[in-house]
Every structure is written in C-alpha cells, then in structure tokens.
Write a protein that holds these residues in place. Structure first.
Motif, PDB file in Angstrom:
ATOM      1  N   GLU A  17     -23.426  19.425 174.402  1.00 25.84           N
ATOM      2  CA  GLU A  17     -24.560  20.223 173.080  1.00 25.84           C
ATOM      3  C   GLU A  17     -24.907  19.635 172.816  1.00 25.84           C
ATOM      4  O   GLU A  17     -26.432  19.345 172.003  1.00 25.84           O
ATOM      5  CB  GLU A  17     -23.342  21.425 172.706  1.00 25.84           C
ATOM      6  CG  GLU A  17     -23.162  22.332 173.711  1.00 25.84           C
ATOM      7  CD  GLU A  17     -24.466  23.462 173.874  1.00 25.84           C
ATOM      8  OE1 GLU A  17     -24.719  24.033 173.945  1.00 25.84           O
ATOM      9  OE2 GLU A  17     -23.790  22.492 175.778  1.00 25.84           O
ATOM     10  N   GLU A  47     -28.146  25.420 170.744  1.00 17.18           N
ATOM     11  CA  GLU A  47     -27.565  24.204 170.876  1.00 17.18           C
ATOM     12  C   GLU A  47     -26.851  23.428 169.827  1.00 17.18           C
ATOM     13  O   GLU A  47     -26.108  23.270 169.280  1.00 17.18           O
ATOM     14  CB  GLU A  47     -28.106  23.116 171.900  1.00 17.18           C
ATOM     15  CG  GLU A  47     -29.464  22.560 173.281  1.00 17.18           C
ATOM     16  CD  GLU A  47     -28.134  23.274 174.286  1.00 17.18           C
ATOM     17  OE1 GLU A  47     -27.373  21.993 174.593  1.00 17.18           O
ATOM     18  OE2 GLU A  47     -27.567  24.625 174.667  1.00 17.18           O
ATOM     19  N   GLN A  93     -27.129  23.037 181.598  1.00 19.01           N
ATOM     20  CA  GLN A  93     -26.930  24.112 181.187  1.00 19.01           C
ATOM     21  C   GLN A  93     -26.104  24.639 181.917  1.00 19.01           C
ATOM     22  O   GLN A  93     -25.548  25.435 181.483  1.00 19.01           O
ATOM     23  CB  GLN A  93     -27.952  24.949 180.363  1.00 19.01           C
ATOM     24  CG  GLN A  93     -29.064  24.604 179.169  1.00 19.01           C
ATOM     25  CD  GLN A  93     -28.436  24.586 178.591  1.00 19.01           C
ATOM     26  OE1 GLN A  93     -27.247  23.730 178.015  1.00 19.01           O
ATOM     27  NE2 GLN A  93     -29.231  25.350 177.682  1.00 19.01           N
ATOM     28  N   VAL A  96     -22.286  22.882 181.782  1.00 18.81           N
ATOM     29  CA  VAL A  96     -21.955  24.243 180.411  1.00 18.81           C
ATOM     30  C   VAL A  96     -21.318  25.720 181.016  1.00 18.81           C
ATOM     31  O   VAL A  96     -20.147  26.111 180.455  1.00 18.81           O
ATOM     32  CB  VAL A  96     -22.899  24.272 179.048  1.00 18.81           C
ATOM     33  CG1 VAL A  96     -22.114  24.993 178.368  1.00 18.81           C
ATOM     34  CG2 VAL A  96     -23.018  23.299 178.591  1.00 18.81           C
ATOM     35  N   HIS A 123     -26.814  30.451 176.972  1.00 16.68           N
ATOM     36  CA  HIS A 123     -26.856  29.217 178.413  1.00 16.68           C
ATOM     37  C   HIS A 123     -27.410  30.021 179.704  1.00 16.68           C
ATOM     38  O   HIS A 123     -28.626  29.483 179.958  1.00 16.68           O
ATOM     39  CB  HIS A 123     -25.655  29.013 178.388  1.00 16.68           C
ATOM     40  CG  HIS A 123     -25.753  27.490 177.432  1.00 16.68           C
ATOM     41  ND1 HIS A 123     -24.840  27.978 176.129  1.00 16.68           N
ATOM     42  CD2 HIS A 123     -25.531  26.195 177.770  1.00 16.68           C
ATOM     43  CE1 HIS A 123     -25.624  27.014 175.559  1.00 16.68           C
ATOM     44  NE2 HIS A 123     -25.761  25.275 176.415  1.00 16.68           N
TER      45      HIS A 123
HETATM   46 FE   LIG Z   1     -26.370  23.867 175.942  1.00 20.74          FE
END
Ligand SMILES: [Fe+2]
Length: 142
Positions: A17, A47, A93, A96, A123
């Motif tokens: 992040e 973020e 992303q 994540v 996200h």
């Molecule tokens: Fe992110």
C-alpha cells in the motif's frame, strides 16, 4: 492462521500500500485536472488510509511495522503511458484484493474484519474505476 503468518502478511500489505501511494503520486504528477486525476487522488487517499490502518494493527500486535516500500512503484513508474500504468496498477490492486480474500475467513478480530472488508470493497471499486478509465482512454487513442 498463526500470529507470525498474520504479521508477515500485514507487513507485506503495508509495504504494498505504501508502494501504491508512491506509484499513484508519480502517476498524478504529469496529469491535467479532470476525472482521471480526481479518481487517482481518491485512490491515493485510500492507499494512504490503508498504510495507516495496517501500521496501527501491527503496533497493536506488538511488532514494529515494516518501513520498506514495495518495488511495485518503481516498476510502475518505469512504464510509459498512463493506460499501461493503469493496467499495471490494477494488477497490483488485484494482488492485494486476492490476499485480503484469503485473509478474511481467518480473521476473528472484529475491527480487523471490518477494516479488511472495507479495504477489499474499495480495492474492487478502484479496480473497476481504473478499468473504465482504461477503456475511455483507449477509445480516445483508437
Ligand atoms: Fe492498494
């Protein structure tokens, strides 16, 4: 999930992040005002919020949070063209989001569950937004 595994994952997400903030900051620099800039500013804020949240959870677990920045930002900023940068951003992303999907069922702490549920949702929304931007920008070029 063992505590050391959780700590490891939280640190990896924190580094990612943080790298996301750096990547989006770099993407923003050459942009003129408009929808793309506004959306990326929002993404940067998201973020940054997750950096702070992850940092807080790690401290609560009694560990010193990682101070590293993932190498994702440098890779992204080496890419030429905003469309390709957005594609790369979405890959990061997406990584994540998948990590959070894997983590959520293992969480028993309510505050963490709430935090990661919101982080996953945001996200997914930001990925969908960037996909729309990629489509629009690609249509302009074609
Ligand atoms: Fe992110």
């Amino acid at each position: 999930m063992k505590t050391d595994e959780l700590i490891d994952l939280l640190n990896r997400l924190l580094e990612s992040e943080r790298s996301g903030v750096k990547a989006v900051s770099g993407m923003l620099k050459p942009l003129k005002e408009g929808a793309l800039k506004d959306g990326l500013k929002k993404a940067k804020g998201d973020e940054a919020r997750y950096v702070a949240g992850l940092h807080g959870f790690l401290k609560r677990l009694g560990v010193t949070p990682s101070e590293k920045i993932g190498d994702f930002a440098d890779k992204l900023l080496a890419i030429e063209g905003i469309v390709e940068q957005l594609r790369f951003l979405n890959r990061g992303q997406g990584w994540v989001a998948r990590k959070i999907e894997g983590l959520l069922p293992a969480l028993t702490d309510q505050a963490m569950q709430d935090f990661f549920t919101e982080m996953l949702d945001t996200h997914r929304k930001n990925i969908a937004w960037a996909e729309k931007m990629i489509e629009q920008l690609s249509a302009k070029v074609a």
